[in-house]
Design a protein around this motif. Structure first.
Motif, short mmCIF file in Angstrom:
data_model
loop_
_atom_site.label_atom_id
_atom_site.label_comp_id
_atom_site.label_asym_id
_atom_site.label_seq_id
_atom_site.Cartn_x
_atom_site.Cartn_y
_atom_site.Cartn_z
N SER A 67 5.04 5.19 -6.76
CA SER A 67 4.31 5.61 -7.96
C SER A 67 4.03 7.11 -7.98
N GLY A 79 0.81 -1.20 0.00
CA GLY A 79 0.00 0.00 0.00
C GLY A 79 0.85 1.26 0.00
N PHE A 82 2.56 3.08 -3.27
CA PHE A 82 1.90 4.37 -3.49
C PHE A 82 2.91 5.51 -3.55
#
Length: 134
Positions: A42, A35, A39
């Motif tokens: 990215s 997660g 995240f």
């Protein structure tokens, strides 16, 4: 525990295993790695390149440690003896990350100069953190 994630993370993970709850650290690790880590990577990969991987790893590991502490506090009524020290560490990590990131914005002619500037910025921030957090 000196509140660094390298020391606390294994301790809190083993704490859950000792309490015969092996699922909680696994779930929290999955959330932190897949997660938070992915995240952050990215989110930053376009602007920072490979440095985004380092930031994602550090932030994911820190979130993992914080979630384990919160889960231990809620599930097993863990007493945190120095919450103020913990909050100092959180503030230090945020400030240190920002300062190190700002050092990457300084234009450097060669990779050696960039490494030198980043290294010096890291040293200054770490020694200031050691002085502050003790």
């Amino acid at each position: 525990c000196d509140w660094s994630s390298d020391v606390c993370l294994p301790i809190f993970t083993r704490f859950f295993y000792a309490k015969e709850d092996s699922y909680m650290p696994i779930v929290i690790n999955i959330v932190s790695i897949f997660g938070v880590n992915i995240f952050v990577i990215s989110l930053l990969i376009e602007s920072m390149g490979a440095a985004a991987i380092a930031y994602g790893t550090v932030i994911g590991t820190f979130v993992n440690m914080v979630l384990l502490i919160i889960a231990a506090k809620l599930k097993f009524q863990l007493k945190i003896s120095s919450f103020r020290l913990f909050m100092k560490l959180v503030v230090f990590v945020v400030i240190a990350s920002g300062a190190i990131w700002l050092s990457t914005l300084i234009p450097a002619g060669t990779p050696f100069v960039a490494l030198l500037v980043g290294g010096l910025a890291t040293l200054v921030v770490v020694f200031a953190g050691i002085k502050t957090v003790k």
